[in-house]
Design a protein around this motif. Structure first.
Motif, PDB file in Angstrom:
ATOM      1  N   PRO A 137      -3.623   7.168 -25.401  1.00 11.49           N
ATOM      2  CA  PRO A 137      -4.426   6.044 -24.897  1.00 11.49           C
ATOM      3  C   PRO A 137      -3.792   5.321 -23.727  1.00 11.49           C
ATOM      4  N   VAL A 138      -2.440   5.257 -23.699  1.00  6.46           N
ATOM      5  CA  VAL A 138      -1.781   4.534 -22.629  1.00  6.46           C
ATOM      6  C   VAL A 138      -1.988   5.205 -21.276  1.00  6.46           C
ATOM      7  N   GLU A 139      -2.366   6.505 -21.301  1.00  4.88           N
ATOM      8  CA  GLU A 139      -2.562   7.221 -20.053  1.00  4.88           C
ATOM      9  C   GLU A 139      -4.003   7.095 -19.542  1.00  4.88           C
ATOM     10  N   ARG A 140      -4.901   6.542 -20.348  1.00  5.20           N
ATOM     11  CA  ARG A 140      -6.295   6.407 -19.944  1.00  5.20           C
ATOM     12  C   ARG A 140      -6.477   5.061 -19.256  1.00  5.20           C
ATOM     13  N   THR A 141      -6.500   5.101 -17.940  1.00 10.41           N
ATOM     14  CA  THR A 141      -6.582   3.872 -17.158  1.00 10.41           C
ATOM     15  C   THR A 141      -7.632   4.006 -16.062  1.00 10.41           C
ATOM     16  N   ILE A 142      -8.044   2.861 -15.548  1.00 12.72           N
ATOM     17  CA  ILE A 142      -8.951   2.797 -14.403  1.00 12.72           C
ATOM     18  C   ILE A 142      -8.185   2.158 -13.252  1.00 12.72           C
ATOM     19  N   GLU A 143      -8.342   2.679 -12.057  1.00 17.00           N
ATOM     20  CA  GLU A 143      -7.632   2.123 -10.911  1.00 17.00           C
ATOM     21  C   GLU A 143      -8.599   1.483  -9.918  1.00 17.00           C
ATOM     22  N   ASP A 144      -8.227   0.293  -9.450  1.00 13.67           N
ATOM     23  CA  ASP A 144      -8.924  -0.373  -8.347  1.00 13.67           C
ATOM     24  C   ASP A 144      -7.948  -0.426  -7.180  1.00 13.67           C
ATOM     25  N   VAL A 145      -8.175   0.361  -6.159  1.00 11.66           N
ATOM     26  CA  VAL A 145      -7.259   0.439  -5.023  1.00 11.66           C
ATOM     27  C   VAL A 145      -7.737  -0.514  -3.931  1.00 11.66           C
ATOM     28  N   PHE A 146      -6.891  -1.455  -3.569  1.00 16.79           N
ATOM     29  CA  PHE A 146      -7.232  -2.440  -2.544  1.00 16.79           C
ATOM     30  C   PHE A 146      -6.701  -2.058  -1.171  1.00 16.79           C
ATOM     31  N   SER A 173       3.725 -11.458   0.807  1.00 12.45           N
ATOM     32  CA  SER A 173       4.441 -12.121   1.904  1.00 12.45           C
ATOM     33  C   SER A 173       5.850 -11.581   2.117  1.00 12.45           C
ATOM     34  N   GLN A 174       6.265 -10.608   1.309  1.00 14.02           N
ATOM     35  CA  GLN A 174       7.603 -10.042   1.476  1.00 14.02           C
ATOM     36  C   GLN A 174       7.726  -9.294   2.802  1.00 14.02           C
ATOM     37  N   ASP A 175       8.916  -9.384   3.410  1.00 14.79           N
ATOM     38  CA  ASP A 175       9.099  -8.748   4.720  1.00 14.79           C
ATOM     39  C   ASP A 175       9.561  -7.294   4.623  1.00 14.79           C
ATOM     40  N   TYR A 176       9.742  -6.791   3.425  1.00 18.72           N
ATOM     41  CA  TYR A 176      10.130  -5.384   3.252  1.00 18.72           C
ATOM     42  C   TYR A 176       8.915  -4.493   3.530  1.00 18.72           C
ATOM     43  N   PRO A 177       9.073  -3.397   4.275  1.00 18.01           N
ATOM     44  CA  PRO A 177       7.911  -2.641   4.746  1.00 18.01           C
ATOM     45  C   PRO A 177       7.276  -1.676   3.752  1.00 18.01           C
ATOM     46  N   ASN A 178       8.058  -1.065   2.874  1.00 17.90           N
ATOM     47  CA  ASN A 178       7.544   0.042   2.058  1.00 17.90           C
ATOM     48  C   ASN A 178       7.321  -0.383   0.604  1.00 17.90           C
ATOM     49  N   ILE A 179       6.381  -1.289   0.395  1.00 17.75           N
ATOM     50  CA  ILE A 179       6.128  -1.806  -0.953  1.00 17.75           C
ATOM     51  C   ILE A 179       4.842  -1.216  -1.523  1.00 17.75           C
ATOM     52  N   GLU A 180       4.960  -0.670  -2.716  1.00 19.97           N
ATOM     53  CA  GLU A 180       3.798  -0.316  -3.527  1.00 19.97           C
ATOM     54  C   GLU A 180       3.662  -1.412  -4.583  1.00 19.97           C
ATOM     55  N   TYR A 181       2.503  -2.047  -4.639  1.00 14.54           N
ATOM     56  CA  TYR A 181       2.292  -3.131  -5.603  1.00 14.54           C
ATOM     57  C   TYR A 181       1.265  -2.706  -6.639  1.00 14.54           C
ATOM     58  N   GLU A 184     -10.658 -12.705  -6.700  1.00 12.74           N
ATOM     59  CA  GLU A 184      -9.593 -13.531  -6.131  1.00 12.74           C
ATOM     60  C   GLU A 184      -8.710 -12.709  -5.200  1.00 12.74           C
ATOM     61  N   ILE A 185      -8.386 -11.495  -5.621  1.00 13.25           N
ATOM     62  CA  ILE A 185      -7.524 -10.638  -4.809  1.00 13.25           C
ATOM     63  C   ILE A 185      -8.225 -10.240  -3.516  1.00 13.25           C
ATOM     64  N   LYS A 186      -9.498  -9.944  -3.593  1.00 14.98           N
ATOM     65  CA  LYS A 186     -10.262  -9.598  -2.386  1.00 14.98           C
ATOM     66  C   LYS A 186     -10.255 -10.759  -1.394  1.00 14.98           C
ATOM     67  N   GLU A 231      -0.615  -4.331   7.644  1.00 16.04           N
ATOM     68  CA  GLU A 231      -0.465  -2.970   8.148  1.00 16.04           C
ATOM     69  C   GLU A 231       0.818  -2.300   7.654  1.00 16.04           C
ATOM     70  N   TYR A 232       1.844  -3.118   7.427  1.00 17.79           N
ATOM     71  CA  TYR A 232       3.146  -2.582   7.021  1.00 17.79           C
ATOM     72  C   TYR A 232       3.238  -2.349   5.520  1.00 17.79           C
ATOM     73  N   PHE A 233       2.292  -2.904   4.749  1.00 17.26           N
ATOM     74  CA  PHE A 233       2.336  -2.820   3.290  1.00 17.26           C
ATOM     75  C   PHE A 233       1.844  -1.443   2.863  1.00 17.26           C
ATOM     76  N   LEU A 234       2.539  -0.795   1.946  1.00 14.73           N
ATOM     77  CA  LEU A 234       2.240   0.598   1.622  1.00 14.73           C
ATOM     78  C   LEU A 234       0.968   0.741   0.786  1.00 14.73           C
ATOM     79  N   SER A 235       0.917   0.092  -0.367  1.00 17.48           N
ATOM     80  CA  SER A 235      -0.281   0.201  -1.199  1.00 17.48           C
ATOM     81  C   SER A 235      -0.356  -0.952  -2.191  1.00 17.48           C
ATOM     82  N   PHE A 236      -1.573  -1.193  -2.676  1.00 14.50           N
ATOM     83  CA  PHE A 236      -1.825  -2.284  -3.608  1.00 14.50           C
ATOM     84  C   PHE A 236      -2.988  -1.867  -4.494  1.00 14.50           C
TER      85      PHE A 236
END
Length: 333
Positions: free
Chosen positions: A3-12, A46-54, A70-72, A81-86
């Motif tokens: 069950p822990v592997e059954r997830t839904i993803e919302d990619v922003f 707001s972090q200045d590190y470039p390669n962040i997956e959130y 709220e996130i939208k 542009e520098y943020f990797l993924s969220f």
């Protein structure tokens, strides 16, 4: 399928790697029906590190549609542009903190994984850049740092943790000796502890025998195996002291997890289980009594200045209070 592997993803957000000279890192925010996620999200973005997956790891919350909106709104006002993924990774059923985090960790792309609880915030916008450099320079596998403990908002500062003596223990003690100092009272908090992903692959993920308690069992497991926990001597986060592990809001399942841990470690060390649990309960009740009396007094007001000096200034009038608290609890153990 588990069950822990059954997830839904919302990619922003999904971008290409912008800086190949620095590792990808992942920030994971475990989430379940919290109401104050906005500041947490902003502090990551707001972090200045470039390669962040959130990754926001949602444990089947009731209010997820509100959070999505709220996130939208936040993203509409930012250029990343520098943020990797969220993305939000949503469980289709409630599985508890431990399984929820393990699911997110397994999906993470980052070489180093940081955790930031909903309601908490990074201390400034260059925390991750500095902390990643520390990981690289020290070749650390696991690293913990300081946190500013607050009541509800960053203007109500209570203290900075860990304490000086605890920091000295983390820095100077062998893993085996450090284990004995935190077996029954953890001061290496999961809210400001980060891991290389290889640590989970080599030593295992958070222990799913527990439902809500992930950090203490993991730290004890690593120390038993001789893993050095490196201390980054900086403040990493503002920690809001009103979650399930706070002295005023202990969740029943969380308490059951704590008792299970105490029983496990007492048996491991050959101690009387009932005595250890009784000491824990007495210590918690005394702390709760002291806390309730203390909160009737006027809260400290931190200045609106952002740098570290503001925190130091805000804590000056409270040092005697926390010293009394420390001595009060120390008599119990």
């Amino acid at each position: 399928m588990n069950p822990v592997e059954r997830t839904i993803e919302d990619v922003f957000l999904s971008n290409e790697i912008m800086d190949f000279t620095r590792p990808i890192i992942t920030v994971i925010t475990p989430y379940y029906n919290n109401t104050n996620l906005t500041n947490t999200v902003r502090s990551v973005l707001s972090q200045d590190y470039p390669n962040i997956e959130y990754i926001i790891a949602d444990d089947c919350s009731d209010n997820i549609e509100v959070i999505l909106n709220e996130i939208k709104d936040i993203l509409n006002n930012l250029k990343l542009e520098y943020f990797l993924s969220f993305k939000i990774q949503r469980q289709i059923k409630n599985v508890g903190t431990v399984k929820n985090l393990n699911s997110a960790i397994k999906q993470a792309r980052g070489e180093i994984i940081f955790f930031l609880a909903a309601d908490d915030m990074f201390y400034n916008n260059y925390v991750l850049s500095k902390w990643v450099s520390f990981f690289q320079n020290e070749k650390a596998i696991v690293s913990t740092a300081k946190r500013v403990v607050c009541k509800n908002t960053i203007s109500n500062i209570q203290c900075i943790r860990p304490k000086k003596k605890q920091i000295e223990n983390i820095k100077k003690m062998s893993p085996q000796n450090l284990y004995y100092t935190i077996a029954y009272e953890n001061y290496i908090s999961g809210c400001c502890t980060a891991y290389r992903k290889e640590c989970f692959k080599q030593y295992g993920y958070f222990d799913e025998a527990y439902i809500l308690l992930e950090d203490h069992p993991m730290v004890l497991k690593l120390l038993k195996k001789g893993v050095k926990i490196s201390f980054w001597n900086n403040i990493a986060i503002y920690y809001m002291n009103d979650g399930i592990s706070s002295v005023t809001k202990l969740n029943k399942k969380y308490e059951q997890d704590v008792e299970k841990l105490l029983e496990t470690e007492a048996k491991y060390q050959g101690h009387n289980v009932a005595d250890i649990i009784a000491k824990y309960e007495a210590r918690r009740n005394k702390l709760l009594h002291f806390y309730n009396n203390w909160t009737k007094k006027k809260y400290m007001k931190a200045s609106k200045i952002y740098p570290e000096q503001a925190v130091k200034e805000a804590l000056k009038p409270a040092r005697s209070i926390f010293m009394k608290l420390y001595m009060y609890i120390k008599k119990l153990v």
